[in-house]
Design a protein around this motif. Sequence first.
Motif, PDB file in Angstrom:
ATOM      1  N   ASP A   1      17.400 -13.710  14.429  1.00 24.12           N
ATOM      2  CA  ASP A   1      17.897 -15.066  14.213  1.00 24.12           C
ATOM      3  C   ASP A   1      16.772 -16.102  14.348  1.00 24.12           C
ATOM      4  O   ASP A   1      16.619 -16.975  13.503  1.00 24.12           O
ATOM      5  N   LYS A   2      15.987 -16.004  15.407  1.00 25.95           N
ATOM      6  CA  LYS A   2      14.943 -17.002  15.692  1.00 25.95           C
ATOM      7  C   LYS A   2      13.763 -16.912  14.713  1.00 25.95           C
ATOM      8  O   LYS A   2      13.171 -17.925  14.362  1.00 25.95           O
ATOM      9  N   LEU A   3      13.409 -15.697  14.327  1.00 27.53           N
ATOM     10  CA  LEU A   3      12.270 -15.511  13.433  1.00 27.53           C
ATOM     11  C   LEU A   3      12.668 -15.544  11.962  1.00 27.53           C
ATOM     12  O   LEU A   3      11.810 -15.566  11.083  1.00 27.53           O
ATOM     13  N   LYS A   4      13.978 -15.480  11.716  1.00 29.90           N
ATOM     14  CA  LYS A   4      14.521 -15.447  10.347  1.00 29.90           C
ATOM     15  C   LYS A   4      13.929 -14.276   9.552  1.00 29.90           C
ATOM     16  O   LYS A   4      13.346 -14.439   8.483  1.00 29.90           O
ATOM     17  N   VAL A   5      14.087 -13.091  10.153  1.00 27.47           N
ATOM     18  CA  VAL A   5      13.587 -11.864   9.531  1.00 27.47           C
ATOM     19  C   VAL A   5      14.695 -10.810   9.554  1.00 27.47           C
ATOM     20  O   VAL A   5      15.730 -10.996  10.194  1.00 27.47           O
ATOM     21  N   THR A   6      14.445  -9.703   8.891  1.00 24.15           N
ATOM     22  CA  THR A   6      15.392  -8.589   8.899  1.00 24.15           C
ATOM     23  C   THR A   6      15.366  -7.922  10.272  1.00 24.15           C
ATOM     24  O   THR A   6      14.424  -8.113  11.046  1.00 24.15           O
TER      25      THR A   6
ATOM     26  N   ALA B   1      19.426   0.424  25.904  1.00 22.04           N
ATOM     27  CA  ALA B   1      19.389   0.325  24.444  1.00 22.04           C
ATOM     28  C   ALA B   1      20.192  -0.887  23.978  1.00 22.04           C
ATOM     29  O   ALA B   1      19.839  -1.521  22.985  1.00 22.04           O
ATOM     30  N   ASP B   2      21.267  -1.235  24.711  1.00 20.52           N
ATOM     31  CA  ASP B   2      22.058  -2.412  24.358  1.00 20.52           C
ATOM     32  C   ASP B   2      21.232  -3.688  24.492  1.00 20.52           C
ATOM     33  O   ASP B   2      21.363  -4.611  23.695  1.00 20.52           O
ATOM     34  N   GLU B   3      20.382  -3.737  25.524  1.00 21.81           N
ATOM     35  CA  GLU B   3      19.495  -4.893  25.690  1.00 21.81           C
ATOM     36  C   GLU B   3      18.537  -4.990  24.503  1.00 21.81           C
ATOM     37  O   GLU B   3      18.275  -6.084  24.003  1.00 21.81           O
ATOM     38  N   VAL B   4      18.017  -3.855  24.071  1.00 19.77           N
ATOM     39  CA  VAL B   4      17.110  -3.841  22.926  1.00 19.77           C
ATOM     40  C   VAL B   4      17.820  -4.411  21.701  1.00 19.77           C
ATOM     41  O   VAL B   4      17.277  -5.264  20.995  1.00 19.77           O
ATOM     42  N   LEU B   5      19.048  -3.962  21.466  1.00 16.54           N
ATOM     43  CA  LEU B   5      19.793  -4.445  20.303  1.00 16.54           C
ATOM     44  C   LEU B   5      20.061  -5.942  20.384  1.00 16.54           C
ATOM     45  O   LEU B   5      19.974  -6.656  19.378  1.00 16.54           O
ATOM     46  N   ALA B   6      20.374  -6.443  21.578  1.00 22.70           N
ATOM     47  CA  ALA B   6      20.621  -7.875  21.760  1.00 22.70           C
ATOM     48  C   ALA B   6      19.346  -8.674  21.501  1.00 22.70           C
ATOM     49  O   ALA B   6      19.383  -9.735  20.849  1.00 22.70           O
ATOM     50  N   ILE B   7      18.218  -8.177  21.977  1.00 23.60           N
ATOM     51  CA  ILE B   7      16.942  -8.861  21.761  1.00 23.60           C
ATOM     52  C   ILE B   7      16.574  -8.843  20.283  1.00 23.60           C
ATOM     53  O   ILE B   7      16.115  -9.853  19.737  1.00 23.60           O
ATOM     54  N   VAL B   8      16.787  -7.723  19.626  1.00 21.63           N
ATOM     55  CA  VAL B   8      16.490  -7.623  18.193  1.00 21.63           C
ATOM     56  C   VAL B   8      17.331  -8.637  17.417  1.00 21.63           C
ATOM     57  O   VAL B   8      16.814  -9.326  16.531  1.00 21.63           O
TER      58      VAL B   8
ATOM     59  N   LYS C   1       5.306 -16.281  18.077  1.00 19.23           N
ATOM     60  CA  LYS C   1       6.675 -16.757  18.338  1.00 19.23           C
ATOM     61  C   LYS C   1       7.456 -15.709  19.135  1.00 19.23           C
ATOM     62  O   LYS C   1       8.236 -16.056  20.021  1.00 19.23           O
ATOM     63  N   THR C   2       7.240 -14.424  18.852  1.00 19.72           N
ATOM     64  CA  THR C   2       7.904 -13.357  19.603  1.00 19.72           C
ATOM     65  C   THR C   2       7.481 -13.422  21.068  1.00 19.72           C
ATOM     66  O   THR C   2       8.326 -13.336  21.965  1.00 19.72           O
ATOM     67  N   ALA C   3       6.184 -13.606  21.292  1.00 24.42           N
ATOM     68  CA  ALA C   3       5.682 -13.704  22.669  1.00 24.42           C
ATOM     69  C   ALA C   3       6.320 -14.903  23.378  1.00 24.42           C
ATOM     70  O   ALA C   3       6.686 -14.818  24.559  1.00 24.42           O
ATOM     71  N   GLU C   4       6.477 -16.001  22.651  1.00 20.54           N
ATOM     72  CA  GLU C   4       7.102 -17.203  23.215  1.00 20.54           C
ATOM     73  C   GLU C   4       8.567 -16.930  23.579  1.00 20.54           C
ATOM     74  O   GLU C   4       9.025 -17.285  24.661  1.00 20.54           O
ATOM     75  N   ILE C   5       9.287 -16.277  22.684  1.00 23.96           N
ATOM     76  CA  ILE C   5      10.709 -15.975  22.914  1.00 23.96           C
ATOM     77  C   ILE C   5      10.866 -14.988  24.068  1.00 23.96           C
ATOM     78  O   ILE C   5      11.787 -15.100  24.874  1.00 23.96           O
TER      79      ILE C   5
END
Length: 193
Positions: free
Chosen positions: A88-93, A76-83, A62-66
């Motif tokens: 949200d999409k994976l419903k994980v911490t 680093a801001d892009e990393v935080l936005a992706i995380v 699913k991560t690869a798909e997203i």
Amino acid sequence: MGKRENVKIIMDGFKADPPLSDDAMLQQLFEGGVPFGELRTVFNDIVKEKGLRLTAKERKAKTAEIMEGTDKIETADEVLAIVAKLQDKLKVTSTKAMGSLRTWAKGAGIELPKAPRVSKPRKAGFGGNYKQILDHILAEREAGNDFDKKSVVAFCHKAGIPEAYSTTALNVVHFAKVWSGEIQPETEEEEAA
């Protein structure tokens, strides 16, 4: 407590806003009568049966798909936005989302930017009881008053501070005086045997 009640505990835990931690749901299962040795098995079986979490393999896919179409992450801001998006999409911490991003990036040959280190100003001095005692000693010294162990112990009693703190505070004062050259260190000579 039967299976239906166990399922309800887990489902309600996942639906809560914010969702309950695994430990909180395990605690509820235990309080509901699930034997300690079976807690994790019962929990994992219900989570899998109800499809409440992705497996590591599913999360990776699913991560690869997203992340499809992403060929570069520059800040680093892009990393935080992706995380946040993965969370949200994976419903994980956020920790698991970051792990998924790192795994994906490594496989895709993309280097993730590091967040700049922020140095925090370090507060010098003491806190709590030691601060109160040392502030008192400084105030006495500035006022020209003498102080000794007896007066510091009396201050501790008056301030509701355990007397044991006075010894360490006075050792700090002694060290400061030696450090500043105000007094010479005391040396003890060993007795001849």
